[in-house]
Design a protein around this motif. Sequence first.
Motif, PDB file in Angstrom:
ATOM      1  N   MET A  57     -18.174 -42.448 -36.524  1.00  0.00           N
ATOM      2  CA  MET A  57     -18.158 -43.448 -35.474  1.00  0.00           C
ATOM      3  C   MET A  57     -19.505 -44.171 -35.395  1.00  0.00           C
ATOM      4  O   MET A  57     -19.549 -45.359 -35.127  1.00  0.00           O
ATOM      5  CB  MET A  57     -17.822 -42.785 -34.142  1.00  0.00           C
ATOM      6  N   SER A  58     -20.567 -43.438 -35.678  1.00  0.00           N
ATOM      7  CA  SER A  58     -21.893 -44.052 -35.652  1.00  0.00           C
ATOM      8  C   SER A  58     -21.961 -45.237 -36.616  1.00  0.00           C
ATOM      9  O   SER A  58     -22.401 -46.326 -36.255  1.00  0.00           O
ATOM     10  CB  SER A  58     -22.937 -43.000 -36.024  1.00  0.00           C
ATOM     11  N   ARG A  59     -21.493 -45.017 -37.823  1.00  0.00           N
ATOM     12  CA  ARG A  59     -21.510 -46.078 -38.843  1.00  0.00           C
ATOM     13  C   ARG A  59     -20.659 -47.264 -38.419  1.00  0.00           C
ATOM     14  O   ARG A  59     -21.065 -48.418 -38.557  1.00  0.00           O
ATOM     15  CB  ARG A  59     -21.027 -45.496 -40.172  1.00  0.00           C
ATOM     16  N   LYS A  60     -19.457 -46.980 -37.891  1.00  0.00           N
ATOM     17  CA  LYS A  60     -18.573 -48.064 -37.445  1.00  0.00           C
ATOM     18  C   LYS A  60     -19.230 -48.885 -36.330  1.00  0.00           C
ATOM     19  O   LYS A  60     -19.144 -50.112 -36.322  1.00  0.00           O
ATOM     20  CB  LYS A  60     -17.242 -47.498 -36.954  1.00  0.00           C
ATOM     21  N   MET A  61     -19.856 -48.196 -35.383  1.00  0.00           N
ATOM     22  CA  MET A  61     -20.499 -48.897 -34.269  1.00  0.00           C
ATOM     23  C   MET A  61     -21.643 -49.782 -34.772  1.00  0.00           C
ATOM     24  O   MET A  61     -21.763 -50.938 -34.366  1.00  0.00           O
ATOM     25  CB  MET A  61     -21.048 -47.892 -33.249  1.00  0.00           C
ATOM     26  N   ILE A  62     -22.463 -49.236 -35.645  1.00  0.00           N
ATOM     27  CA  ILE A  62     -23.617 -49.998 -36.125  1.00  0.00           C
ATOM     28  C   ILE A  62     -23.172 -51.165 -36.998  1.00  0.00           C
ATOM     29  O   ILE A  62     -23.659 -52.293 -36.837  1.00  0.00           O
ATOM     30  CB  ILE A  62     -24.623 -49.072 -36.842  1.00  0.00           C
ATOM     31  N   ILE A  63     -22.213 -50.941 -37.883  1.00  0.00           N
ATOM     32  CA  ILE A  63     -21.711 -52.041 -38.714  1.00  0.00           C
ATOM     33  C   ILE A  63     -21.020 -53.093 -37.840  1.00  0.00           C
ATOM     34  O   ILE A  63     -21.233 -54.295 -38.015  1.00  0.00           O
ATOM     35  CB  ILE A  63     -20.779 -51.519 -39.823  1.00  0.00           C
ATOM     36  N   GLY A  64     -20.199 -52.645 -36.886  1.00  0.00           N
ATOM     37  CA  GLY A  64     -19.570 -53.592 -35.955  1.00  0.00           C
ATOM     38  C   GLY A  64     -20.610 -54.415 -35.216  1.00  0.00           C
ATOM     39  O   GLY A  64     -20.449 -55.629 -35.031  1.00  0.00           O
ATOM     40  N   SER A  65     -21.693 -53.771 -34.794  1.00  0.00           N
ATOM     41  CA  SER A  65     -22.732 -54.487 -34.047  1.00  0.00           C
ATOM     42  C   SER A  65     -23.385 -55.575 -34.906  1.00  0.00           C
ATOM     43  O   SER A  65     -23.751 -56.628 -34.388  1.00  0.00           O
ATOM     44  CB  SER A  65     -23.787 -53.516 -33.524  1.00  0.00           C
ATOM     45  N   THR A  66     -23.507 -55.324 -36.211  1.00  0.00           N
ATOM     46  CA  THR A  66     -24.145 -56.324 -37.058  1.00  0.00           C
ATOM     47  C   THR A  66     -23.295 -57.593 -37.175  1.00  0.00           C
ATOM     48  O   THR A  66     -23.843 -58.697 -37.297  1.00  0.00           O
ATOM     49  CB  THR A  66     -24.471 -55.780 -38.469  1.00  0.00           C
ATOM     50  N   PHE A  67     -21.973 -57.445 -37.121  1.00  0.00           N
ATOM     51  CA  PHE A  67     -21.112 -58.630 -37.139  1.00  0.00           C
ATOM     52  C   PHE A  67     -21.352 -59.472 -35.887  1.00  0.00           C
ATOM     53  O   PHE A  67     -21.459 -60.700 -35.962  1.00  0.00           O
ATOM     54  CB  PHE A  67     -19.637 -58.252 -37.259  1.00  0.00           C
ATOM     55  N   TYR A  68     -21.444 -58.799 -34.734  1.00  0.00           N
ATOM     56  CA  TYR A  68     -21.730 -59.535 -33.497  1.00  0.00           C
ATOM     57  C   TYR A  68     -23.117 -60.165 -33.534  1.00  0.00           C
ATOM     58  O   TYR A  68     -23.329 -61.255 -33.007  1.00  0.00           O
ATOM     59  CB  TYR A  68     -21.584 -58.624 -32.280  1.00  0.00           C
ATOM     60  N   PHE A  69     -24.075 -59.479 -34.169  1.00  0.00           N
ATOM     61  CA  PHE A  69     -25.424 -60.031 -34.287  1.00  0.00           C
ATOM     62  C   PHE A  69     -25.397 -61.321 -35.093  1.00  0.00           C
ATOM     63  O   PHE A  69     -25.994 -62.333 -34.689  1.00  0.00           O
ATOM     64  CB  PHE A  69     -26.339 -58.994 -34.941  1.00  0.00           C
ATOM     65  N   VAL A  70     -24.689 -61.318 -36.218  1.00  0.00           N
ATOM     66  CA  VAL A  70     -24.574 -62.524 -37.050  1.00  0.00           C
ATOM     67  C   VAL A  70     -23.906 -63.654 -36.256  1.00  0.00           C
ATOM     68  O   VAL A  70     -24.381 -64.801 -36.258  1.00  0.00           O
ATOM     69  CB  VAL A  70     -23.808 -62.231 -38.365  1.00  0.00           C
ATOM     70  N   ILE A  71     -22.821 -63.335 -35.566  1.00  0.00           N
ATOM     71  CA  ILE A  71     -22.124 -64.352 -34.761  1.00  0.00           C
ATOM     72  C   ILE A  71     -23.055 -64.918 -33.695  1.00  0.00           C
ATOM     73  O   ILE A  71     -23.146 -66.134 -33.502  1.00  0.00           O
ATOM     74  CB  ILE A  71     -20.844 -63.763 -34.128  1.00  0.00           C
ATOM     75  N   GLY A  72     -23.768 -64.030 -32.994  1.00  0.00           N
ATOM     76  CA  GLY A  72     -24.680 -64.474 -31.941  1.00  0.00           C
ATOM     77  C   GLY A  72     -25.805 -65.351 -32.464  1.00  0.00           C
ATOM     78  O   GLY A  72     -26.150 -66.375 -31.867  1.00  0.00           O
ATOM     79  N   GLY A  92     -24.020 -46.745 -31.381  1.00  0.00           N
ATOM     80  CA  GLY A  92     -24.003 -46.174 -32.728  1.00  0.00           C
ATOM     81  C   GLY A  92     -25.166 -45.229 -32.961  1.00  0.00           C
ATOM     82  O   GLY A  92     -25.018 -44.176 -33.589  1.00  0.00           O
ATOM     83  N   ILE A  93     -26.329 -45.600 -32.454  1.00  0.00           N
ATOM     84  CA  ILE A  93     -27.500 -44.716 -32.582  1.00  0.00           C
ATOM     85  C   ILE A  93     -27.264 -43.428 -31.798  1.00  0.00           C
ATOM     86  O   ILE A  93     -27.532 -42.331 -32.294  1.00  0.00           O
ATOM     87  CB  ILE A  93     -28.776 -45.439 -32.122  1.00  0.00           C
ATOM     88  N   LEU A  94     -26.740 -43.552 -30.567  1.00  0.00           N
ATOM     89  CA  LEU A  94     -26.449 -42.356 -29.774  1.00  0.00           C
ATOM     90  C   LEU A  94     -25.432 -41.467 -30.489  1.00  0.00           C
ATOM     91  O   LEU A  94     -25.605 -40.247 -30.554  1.00  0.00           O
ATOM     92  CB  LEU A  94     -25.919 -42.733 -28.389  1.00  0.00           C
ATOM     93  N   TYR A  95     -24.417 -42.068 -31.077  1.00  0.00           N
ATOM     94  CA  TYR A  95     -23.403 -41.285 -31.790  1.00  0.00           C
ATOM     95  C   TYR A  95     -23.965 -40.655 -33.064  1.00  0.00           C
ATOM     96  O   TYR A  95     -23.475 -39.627 -33.513  1.00  0.00           O
ATOM     97  CB  TYR A  95     -22.177 -42.139 -32.103  1.00  0.00           C
ATOM     98  N   HIS A  96     -24.993 -41.257 -33.632  1.00  0.00           N
ATOM     99  CA  HIS A  96     -25.650 -40.652 -34.802  1.00  0.00           C
ATOM    100  C   HIS A  96     -26.470 -39.431 -34.377  1.00  0.00           C
ATOM    101  O   HIS A  96     -26.439 -38.398 -35.039  1.00  0.00           O
ATOM    102  CB  HIS A  96     -26.543 -41.678 -35.499  1.00  0.00           C
ATOM    103  N   VAL A  97     -27.200 -39.581 -33.287  1.00  0.00           N
ATOM    104  CA  VAL A  97     -28.052 -38.493 -32.802  1.00  0.00           C
ATOM    105  C   VAL A  97     -27.211 -37.347 -32.228  1.00  0.00           C
ATOM    106  O   VAL A  97     -27.578 -36.183 -32.348  1.00  0.00           O
ATOM    107  CB  VAL A  97     -29.061 -39.031 -31.753  1.00  0.00           C
TER     108      VAL A  97
END
Length: 121
Positions: free
Chosen positions: A1-16, A50-55
């Motif tokens: 889930m950590s990876r999915k959250m972080i990768i998902g966040s990067t898509f929103y970052f690009v859009i933003g 994603g970071i929280l789910y990694h830790v």
Amino acid sequence: MSRKMIIGSTFYFVIGVLMGMGMSISENYTLSPVHAHVNLLGWVSMALGGILYHVFPAAGASRLGKWHFWLHMIGIPIMMAGLASMLLSGNMAFIPVVSIGGVMVVVGTILFSINAVKYVR
């Protein structure tokens, strides 16, 4: 889930970032609220999750983590599409769309908080 959250966040970052660049080039800032929400709810909140789910991998592996991810990934685009449509058209009929997406994000955030209380030790 950590990876999915972080990768998902990067898509929103690009859009933003692309939205910000487009608004700057056109000097039309009508969609500034959408830009801000995409960056904060999509990029920042999901990256931190994603970071929280990694830790704390047990939180990421839980059903709460999965629900949090999907409610955000589905709710943010619904809310932003409704908000953008409302801002561009001035038509308040899009408020229910904004509300549906917003409720999904709020429920996902509440589940994230419960998940943190349960698994972050």
